[in-house]
Design a protein around this motif. Structure first.
Motif, mmCIF file in Angstrom:
data_model
loop_
_atom_site.group_PDB
_atom_site.id
_atom_site.type_symbol
_atom_site.label_atom_id
_atom_site.label_comp_id
_atom_site.label_asym_id
_atom_site.label_seq_id
_atom_site.Cartn_x
_atom_site.Cartn_y
_atom_site.Cartn_z
ATOM 1 N N THR A 1 -14.428 -0.103 -13.766
ATOM 2 C CA THR A 1 -14.544 -0.169 -12.400
ATOM 3 C C THR A 1 -13.559 0.145 -11.223
ATOM 4 O O THR A 1 -13.555 0.288 -10.219
ATOM 5 C CB THR A 1 -15.287 -1.628 -11.808
ATOM 6 O OG1 THR A 1 -14.296 -2.586 -12.140
ATOM 7 C CG2 THR A 1 -16.619 -1.668 -12.632
ATOM 8 N N HIS A 2 -12.384 0.316 -12.015
ATOM 9 C CA HIS A 2 -11.265 0.371 -11.252
ATOM 10 C C HIS A 2 -10.369 1.589 -11.709
ATOM 11 O O HIS A 2 -9.160 1.438 -11.768
ATOM 12 C CB HIS A 2 -10.399 -0.729 -11.242
ATOM 13 C CG HIS A 2 -11.328 -2.191 -10.972
ATOM 14 N ND1 HIS A 2 -11.341 -2.313 -9.440
ATOM 15 C CD2 HIS A 2 -11.622 -3.027 -11.524
ATOM 16 C CE1 HIS A 2 -12.229 -3.590 -9.331
ATOM 17 N NE2 HIS A 2 -12.311 -4.129 -10.744
ATOM 18 N N TYR B 1 -2.662 0.855 -6.099
ATOM 19 C CA TYR B 1 -2.731 -0.147 -5.288
ATOM 20 C C TYR B 1 -1.337 -0.209 -4.625
ATOM 21 O O TYR B 1 -0.401 0.165 -4.935
ATOM 22 C CB TYR B 1 -3.039 -1.407 -5.768
ATOM 23 C CG TYR B 1 -4.325 -1.721 -6.192
ATOM 24 C CD1 TYR B 1 -5.483 -2.183 -5.288
ATOM 25 C CD2 TYR B 1 -4.821 -1.175 -7.626
ATOM 26 C CE1 TYR B 1 -6.711 -2.273 -5.797
ATOM 27 C CE2 TYR B 1 -6.296 -1.315 -7.831
ATOM 28 C CZ TYR B 1 -7.177 -1.770 -6.936
ATOM 29 O OH TYR B 1 -8.417 -1.826 -7.307
ATOM 30 N N HIS B 2 -1.511 -0.432 -3.049
ATOM 31 C CA HIS B 2 -0.175 -0.243 -2.327
ATOM 32 C C HIS B 2 0.259 -1.978 -2.262
ATOM 33 O O HIS B 2 0.224 -2.493 -1.654
ATOM 34 C CB HIS B 2 -0.580 -0.216 -0.947
ATOM 35 C CG HIS B 2 -0.994 1.316 -0.767
ATOM 36 N ND1 HIS B 2 -0.699 1.962 0.408
ATOM 37 C CD2 HIS B 2 -1.278 2.310 -1.582
ATOM 38 C CE1 HIS B 2 -1.035 3.435 0.471
ATOM 39 N NE2 HIS B 2 -1.493 3.441 -0.872
ATOM 40 N N ALA B 3 0.798 -1.904 -3.715
ATOM 41 C CA ALA B 3 1.575 -3.260 -4.021
ATOM 42 C C ALA B 3 2.656 -2.958 -4.817
ATOM 43 O O ALA B 3 2.739 -1.985 -5.526
ATOM 44 C CB ALA B 3 0.463 -4.380 -4.655
ATOM 45 N N GLY B 4 3.516 -3.889 -5.238
ATOM 46 C CA GLY B 4 4.683 -3.939 -6.183
ATOM 47 C C GLY B 4 4.389 -4.477 -7.454
ATOM 48 O O GLY B 4 3.401 -5.189 -7.828
ATOM 49 N N LYS C 1 1.693 -7.926 -1.645
ATOM 50 C CA LYS C 1 1.314 -8.439 -2.800
ATOM 51 C C LYS C 1 1.959 -7.849 -4.032
ATOM 52 O O LYS C 1 2.451 -6.571 -4.046
ATOM 53 C CB LYS C 1 -0.048 -8.239 -2.909
ATOM 54 C CG LYS C 1 -0.700 -9.085 -1.857
ATOM 55 C CD LYS C 1 -2.440 -9.323 -2.117
ATOM 56 C CE LYS C 1 -3.121 -10.328 -1.222
ATOM 57 N NZ LYS C 1 -4.408 -10.377 -1.638
ATOM 58 N N ASN C 2 2.178 -8.771 -5.230
ATOM 59 C CA ASN C 2 3.156 -8.108 -6.158
ATOM 60 C C ASN C 2 2.452 -8.691 -7.511
ATOM 61 O O ASN C 2 2.034 -9.951 -7.621
ATOM 62 C CB ASN C 2 4.280 -8.557 -5.907
ATOM 63 C CG ASN C 2 5.262 -8.194 -4.759
ATOM 64 O OD1 ASN C 2 5.631 -7.055 -4.927
ATOM 65 N ND2 ASN C 2 5.195 -8.837 -3.550
ATOM 66 N N ILE C 3 2.544 -8.020 -8.282
ATOM 67 C CA ILE C 3 1.949 -8.244 -9.876
ATOM 68 C C ILE C 3 3.512 -8.308 -10.473
ATOM 69 O O ILE C 3 4.111 -7.517 -10.485
ATOM 70 C CB ILE C 3 0.943 -7.191 -10.365
ATOM 71 C CG1 ILE C 3 -0.129 -7.057 -9.713
ATOM 72 C CG2 ILE C 3 0.764 -7.925 -11.941
ATOM 73 C CD1 ILE C 3 -1.023 -8.146 -9.456
ATOM 74 N N VAL C 4 3.644 -9.627 -11.050
ATOM 75 C CA VAL C 4 4.919 -9.985 -11.632
ATOM 76 C C VAL C 4 4.497 -10.010 -13.282
ATOM 77 O O VAL C 4 3.922 -10.918 -13.697
ATOM 78 C CB VAL C 4 5.633 -11.101 -11.181
ATOM 79 C CG1 VAL C 4 6.913 -11.288 -11.826
ATOM 80 C CG2 VAL C 4 5.958 -10.965 -9.665
ATOM 81 N N VAL C 5 5.405 -9.320 -13.977
ATOM 82 C CA VAL C 5 5.123 -9.504 -15.501
ATOM 83 C C VAL C 5 6.531 -9.908 -16.205
ATOM 84 O O VAL C 5 7.561 -9.339 -16.114
ATOM 85 C CB VAL C 5 4.873 -7.913 -16.245
ATOM 86 C CG1 VAL C 5 4.717 -8.250 -17.824
ATOM 87 C CG2 VAL C 5 3.527 -7.433 -15.614
ATOM 88 N N MET C 6 6.552 -11.354 -16.589
ATOM 89 C CA MET C 6 7.470 -11.918 -16.939
ATOM 90 C C MET C 6 7.698 -11.832 -18.617
ATOM 91 O O MET C 6 6.386 -11.976 -19.003
ATOM 92 C CB MET C 6 7.684 -13.239 -16.439
ATOM 93 C CG MET C 6 7.774 -13.286 -14.957
ATOM 94 S SD MET C 6 7.592 -15.062 -14.261
ATOM 95 C CE MET C 6 8.984 -15.775 -15.088
ATOM 96 N N LEU D 1 -6.505 -8.651 -5.834
ATOM 97 C CA LEU D 1 -5.922 -7.367 -4.937
ATOM 98 C C LEU D 1 -7.011 -6.800 -4.200
ATOM 99 O O LEU D 1 -7.056 -5.665 -3.695
ATOM 100 C CB LEU D 1 -5.591 -6.267 -6.213
ATOM 101 C CG LEU D 1 -4.293 -6.370 -7.059
ATOM 102 C CD1 LEU D 1 -4.428 -5.322 -8.224
ATOM 103 C CD2 LEU D 1 -3.119 -6.509 -6.036
ATOM 104 N N ALA D 2 -8.182 -7.874 -4.050
ATOM 105 C CA ALA D 2 -9.292 -7.084 -3.452
ATOM 106 C C ALA D 2 -9.079 -6.399 -1.878
ATOM 107 O O ALA D 2 -9.692 -5.636 -1.857
ATOM 108 C CB ALA D 2 -10.523 -8.391 -3.416
ATOM 109 N N ASP D 3 -8.233 -7.054 -1.357
ATOM 110 C CA ASP D 3 -8.145 -6.773 -0.010
ATOM 111 C C ASP D 3 -6.908 -6.066 0.063
ATOM 112 O O ASP D 3 -6.513 -5.840 1.428
ATOM 113 C CB ASP D 3 -7.938 -7.938 1.203
ATOM 114 C CG ASP D 3 -6.771 -8.924 0.654
ATOM 115 O OD1 ASP D 3 -6.312 -8.574 -0.416
ATOM 116 O OD2 ASP D 3 -6.527 -9.875 1.557
#
Length: 358
Positions: free
Chosen positions: A63-64, A69-72, A245-250, A349-351
């Motif tokens: 669905t995506h 996405y305009h995010a980091g 908004k940021n997705i951080v993978v550690m 990330l919906a908004d």
């Protein structure tokens, strides 16, 4: 496993009973009783193979697909611990999830490249195919070249021949990808945009050049080493660049706290980089800056500026790991964690604005 699928027969009207023939009665091929017509037979469905049965199962609904996405997206390093990141990014690829700004540190920068070239599994396969080859990494290339990871092998032979890299797809990525490096003269992190890896591969190399076991990398007038020395998890930079908004993978597990560098390690740093005193200062204070970053990440998780994916427990993979079973287990863990938290991430990330990309 082979699964049997029953043939669903249509109901037919009752037929008159046929008396059972006594022994010795004419058989179907006797002229007195013709064989049953092929037209009246219900065809038997052939037994499905395991491969055919698997194809009949419904995959997760996509669905995506193909959205940036305009995010980091912030990717921590950690040597072979980056196999966790490889698993996460391969799941993102399956779902068509991309981000307008990506910051890769060390191993995170390396895995970022296969993610943006859309070569699912390549980041994993590059290591699995080569890690136990003596000329790829280990004491031999360190002795012969000064680099634990053979630069010509890792950054030329692998992408150009052994595990071909899709340079064109990578270059067509519409967002920005940064390799985080440490300027050993100034002691400051720098965020070098890597747009065309035919020309910018040295930026990825610099980001992943570990101190003491790698030569410094010269880019222009700068001299660089591993980005994790000065900015291990560049969430703050992403925020400064405008990512709300940021997705951080550690790659470090929940509860991890960095300890001070050993005295022996600091002595080696001081001796090796005597002409670059900022290197000693960075390594001396590294645990302080790293743990401050952990505090920032926790704060950003609470106020909605960050969504974090990381191992839930301490793993067995070391920074320089050659056990293939351990590496695959960590890769699978990253993939599974991304899959498990996928719906929560998409709700986060919906908004967020996005754009469809090819």
């Amino acid at each position: 496993m082979v699964r049997n699928y029953r043939l669903q027969l249509k109901e037919e009207p009752d037929k008159p009973e046929v008396q059972e023939e006594p022994q010795g009665a004419a058989k179907p091929d006797d002229p007195e009783e013709p064989a049953e017509s092929e037209e009246t037979k219900e065809p038997e469905e052939p037994e499905k193979t395991a491969e055919e049965s698997e194809k009949m199962e419904q995959p997760r609904e996509q669905t995506h697909r193909n959205k940036m996405y305009h995010a980091g997206l912030v990717l921590e390093g950690g040597g072979m611990k980056g196999f966790y990141t490889a698993g996460v990014l391969d799941f993102f690829l399956e779902q068509g999830i991309f981000f307008s700004r990506i910051y890769g540190v060390s191993a995170g920068a390396c895995h970022m490249t296969s993610y943006l070239s859309r070569q699912k599994g390549r980041g994993r396969d590059v290591i699995m195919d080569n890690v136990n080859i003596r000329s790829y990494c280990g004491p031999l290339p360190l002795f012969l070249t000064g680099d634990f990871f053979n630069v010509d092998y890792a950054y030329h032979l692998v992408p150009d021949l052994l595990n071909p890299f899709d340079y064109d797809t990578y270059a067509a990525y519409p967002g920005k990808a940064y390799a985080v490096v440490t300027n050993i003269v100034t002691g400051e992190p720098e965020y070098l945009e890597a747009k065309d890896l035919r020309k910018d591969m040295d930026k990825i190399q610099a980001s992943a050049s570990l101190p003491l076991i790698s030569r410094m990398v010269r880019i222009g007038k700068g001299r660089y080493l591993d980005g994790g020395i000065s900015d291990a998890i560049p969430l703050q930079q992403s925020i400064w660049d405008g990512d709300e908004k940021n997705i951080v993978v550690m790659t470090k597990e929940i509860g991890y706290v960095r300890k001070p560098e050993s005295k022996a390690g600091l002595a080696a740093i001081r001796a090796r980089y005597a002409r670059y005193p900022k290197m000693y200062e960075l390594m001396r204070d590294r645990h302080v800056t790293y743990n401050q970053t952990l505090d920032l990440i926790e704060e950003c998780e609470e106020d909605g500026r960050a969504f974090v994916l990381r191992p839930q427990h301490k793993g067995e993979v070391g920074r320089i790991e050659k056990d293939e079973e351990k590496l695959m287990a960590l890769y699978n863990e990253g993939y599974a964690d991304a899959e498990k938290r996928f719906e929560a991430m998409m709700a986060y990330l919906a908004d967020t604005e996005y754009e469809e990309i090819p």
